[in-house]
Design an enzyme around this catalytic site. Structure first.
Site, PDB file in Angstrom:
ATOM      1  N   HIS A 232       0.834  -1.216   0.000  1.00  0.00           N
ATOM      2  CA  HIS A 232       0.000   0.000   0.000  1.00  0.00           C
ATOM      3  C   HIS A 232       0.863   1.259   0.000  1.00  0.00           C
ATOM      4  CE1 HIS A 232      -3.312  -2.743   1.225  1.00  0.00           C
ATOM      5  NE2 HIS A 232      -2.351  -3.285   1.960  1.00  0.00           N
TER       6      HIS A 232
ATOM      7  N   SER B 169      15.090  22.336 -15.640  1.00  0.00           N
ATOM      8  CA  SER B 169      13.888  23.124 -15.871  1.00  0.00           C
ATOM      9  C   SER B 169      14.304  24.469 -16.442  1.00  0.00           C
ATOM     10  CB  SER B 169      13.148  23.305 -14.553  1.00  0.00           C
ATOM     11  OG  SER B 169      12.332  24.455 -14.614  1.00  0.00           O
TER      12      SER B 169
ATOM     13  N   LYS C 107      16.193  22.352 -10.440  1.00  0.00           N
ATOM     14  CA  LYS C 107      15.559  21.081 -10.829  1.00  0.00           C
ATOM     15  C   LYS C 107      16.480  20.135 -11.597  1.00  0.00           C
ATOM     16  CE  LYS C 107      11.870  19.838 -10.383  1.00  0.00           C
ATOM     17  NZ  LYS C 107      10.584  20.153 -10.994  1.00  0.00           N
TER      18      LYS C 107
ATOM     19  N   GLU D 250      10.330   8.905 -16.844  1.00  0.00           N
ATOM     20  CA  GLU D 250       8.970   9.427 -17.048  1.00  0.00           C
ATOM     21  C   GLU D 250       8.475   9.137 -18.459  1.00  0.00           C
ATOM     22  OE1 GLU D 250       8.179  13.458 -14.807  1.00  0.00           O
ATOM     23  OE2 GLU D 250      10.253  13.382 -15.466  1.00  0.00           O
TER      24      GLU D 250
END
Ligand code: ARG
Length: 482
Positions: free
Chosen positions: A179, A300, A306, A313
């Protein structure tokens, strides 16, 4: 895959109408009274995307023509002329100087028409006893088979990379989750070997479906077979097919082998998306378990701090198109009457897209995964948090004679005490524990450490470092045999 195998897809500049001769007849033009509508020509053409079949198309034609000579349908001299013409075309295609023409519709008729231009009337004999229907089915199978072999070896390399990393981290402790809540401590090597097991099954599926890809349609002709005494077995041997498809209607029409590949690809991408999701989580600030090398990340344009895990991804994102390709192919085949229908031309783009995506994803993962930096300190800290060894404490009580439900209850109370005191289980004194459950003794402290917890799970498939090392050895042996 060398780029020479697949020329840059797209029509060359010479393939426009200026190139078209007044007397440039369609290969099938005999019964027609008017030229094809320009829109229909574009709408029905597949050459922009099926020209990547050129090499296998030529391989198939060479095998066909050699067989025609063997059975006496062509003379040896005719065979040689056609062979030379086809090889010249192959050279031109590899060198990117072949003029692909949309008015010649597809890869097959581009090559055949060019052959006739090059060698004259003898070239017109190539298509004896053959149809584009069995020709294209053969080409796709050859193409997919070649790509399967490439994907298969990349899959082996990826698994070997993971096995090596797992060996290094057989005893590295991290939190295991259910979970997505800390559940029990596990070893990082164990986690990595779970990925290897998923990839192993993907590889088994791939190897299995290759058997059904590797069957020869050629000889089925348009749909019913042919009246020439073709030696299909000879063609199969020439092209490395394991057998000959034994029903001509089925041979030209079904694309279930492509659907099987698309289905393998969908499952494989599902697994990759899960791995990538974990990489992304582990790289995020609340985890900080791993870092990816800079060369696999991007920054970024607005936030200077970043470093984004774009590659995992994108792999996660590309799973969508690969699922889509599977559904496209299934839907394409649904309700098609026997035998060949032009619908089947639509098989190529989804199939090629899945083949390319799987290849690229394997390339990315094989480069990236062995190079992740592992933060063992953060993994260990997190593994200790959240009373992750509570189950071990309960098992300890069971081994001392308490029924499991009672043990569960006592440990629940000890956890509650730890929450009150804002400390870990290992920080509770022996006296405090004994006040809740008198059978607890000094030896409990070895059991409720995370190291003790993982070492205790020394059962086949368990997370103990011993077991992980055993598994890595078994998998390494399996992979070396492939
Ligand atoms: N380009 C076609 C395809 O990909 C080749 C077969 C065409 N056959 C036909 N009967 N029109 O399916």
């Amino acid at each position: 895959m060398s780029e020479a195998d697949e020329p840059n897809v797209g029509l060359s500049s010479q393939s426009t109408d200026q190139n078209k001769n007044e007397d440039d007849e369609k290969l099938w033009g005999g019964r027609f009274q008017e030229p094809t509508d320009a829109f229909v020509e574009r709408f029905t053409a597949s050459v922009s995307f099926d020209q990547r079949l050129a090499q296998v198309d030529i391989d198939g034609s060479l095998a066909h023509v050699r067989m025609l000579a063997k059975v006496g349908v062509l003379t040896d001299a005719e065979k040689t002329i056609i062979e030379q013409g086809l090889e010249e075309i192959r050279t031109d295609i590899v060198a990117n100087r072949f003029a692909w023409r949309i008015d010649r519709e597809d890869v097959h008729m581009n090559i055949e028409a060019r052959l006739i231009e090059l060698v004259g009337d003898t070239g017109k004999k190539l298509h004896t006893g053959r149809s584009r229907n069995d020709q294209v089915a053969t080409d796709i199978r050859l193409f997919v088979r070649r790509r399967i072999d490439d994907i298969n070896s990349r899959l082996t390399a990826l698994q070997l990379g993971l096995v090596q990393l797992a060996e290094q981290h057989a005893a590295t402790i991290m939190p295991g989750y259910t979970h997505l809540q800390a559940a029990q401590p596990i070893t990082f090597g164990h986690h990595l070997m779970a990925w290897v097991s998923m990839l192993q099954r993907d590889q088994e599926r791939l190897i299995d479906l290759r058997k059904r890809v590797n069957r020869l349609p050629l000889g089925a002709a348009a749909l019913a077979g042919t009246s020439y005494p073709l030696d299909r077995q000879f063609v199969a041997e020439q092209l490395g097919f394991e057998s000959v498809i034994d029903n001509s209607l089925d041979a030209v029409s079904d694309r279930d082998f492509a659907i099987e590949f698309a289905s393998f690809a969908a499952l494989f991408m599902m697994h990759c998306s899960r791995m990538c999701e974990e990489l992304i989580l582990w790289m995020s600030a609340p985890f900080r378990f791993i870092d990816l090398p800079d060369r696999f990340c991007t920054g970024s344009s607005i936030m200077p701090q970043k470093k984004n895990p774009d590659v995992p991804e994108l792999i996660r994102g590309k799973t969508g198109r690969v699922y889509g390709n599977l559904i496209s192919l299934l839907t394409l085949m649904k309700s098609q009457p026997l035998a060949y229908n032009k619908d089947n031309q639509e098989d190529k783009e989804p199939l090629f897209d899945s083949l390319n995506t799987v290849r690229d994803v394997l390339f990315a993962l094989t480069e990236m995964l062995p190079n992740i930096q592992v933060n063992q300190t953060n993994m260990l800290t997190q593994a200790k948090a959240g009373f992750s060894t509570a189950t071990d404490l309960a098992d300890y009580l069971v081994k001392k004679g308490l029924p499991f439900r009672d043990a569960h209850d006592r440990v629940g109370r000890i956890v509650s005490l730890a929450i009150q005191k804002n400390c870990e289980l290992t920080d509770i004194s022996l006296m405090d524990m004994q006040a809740i459950c008198s059978i607890i003794a000094q030896d409990v402290f070895a059991v409720i450490t995370v190291e003790g917890s993982v070492a205790a799970r020394n059962i086949i498939g368990g997370t103990a470092p011993n077991q992980v090392r055993h598994q890595t050895q078994l998998h390494r042996k399996r992979l070396q045999k492939l």
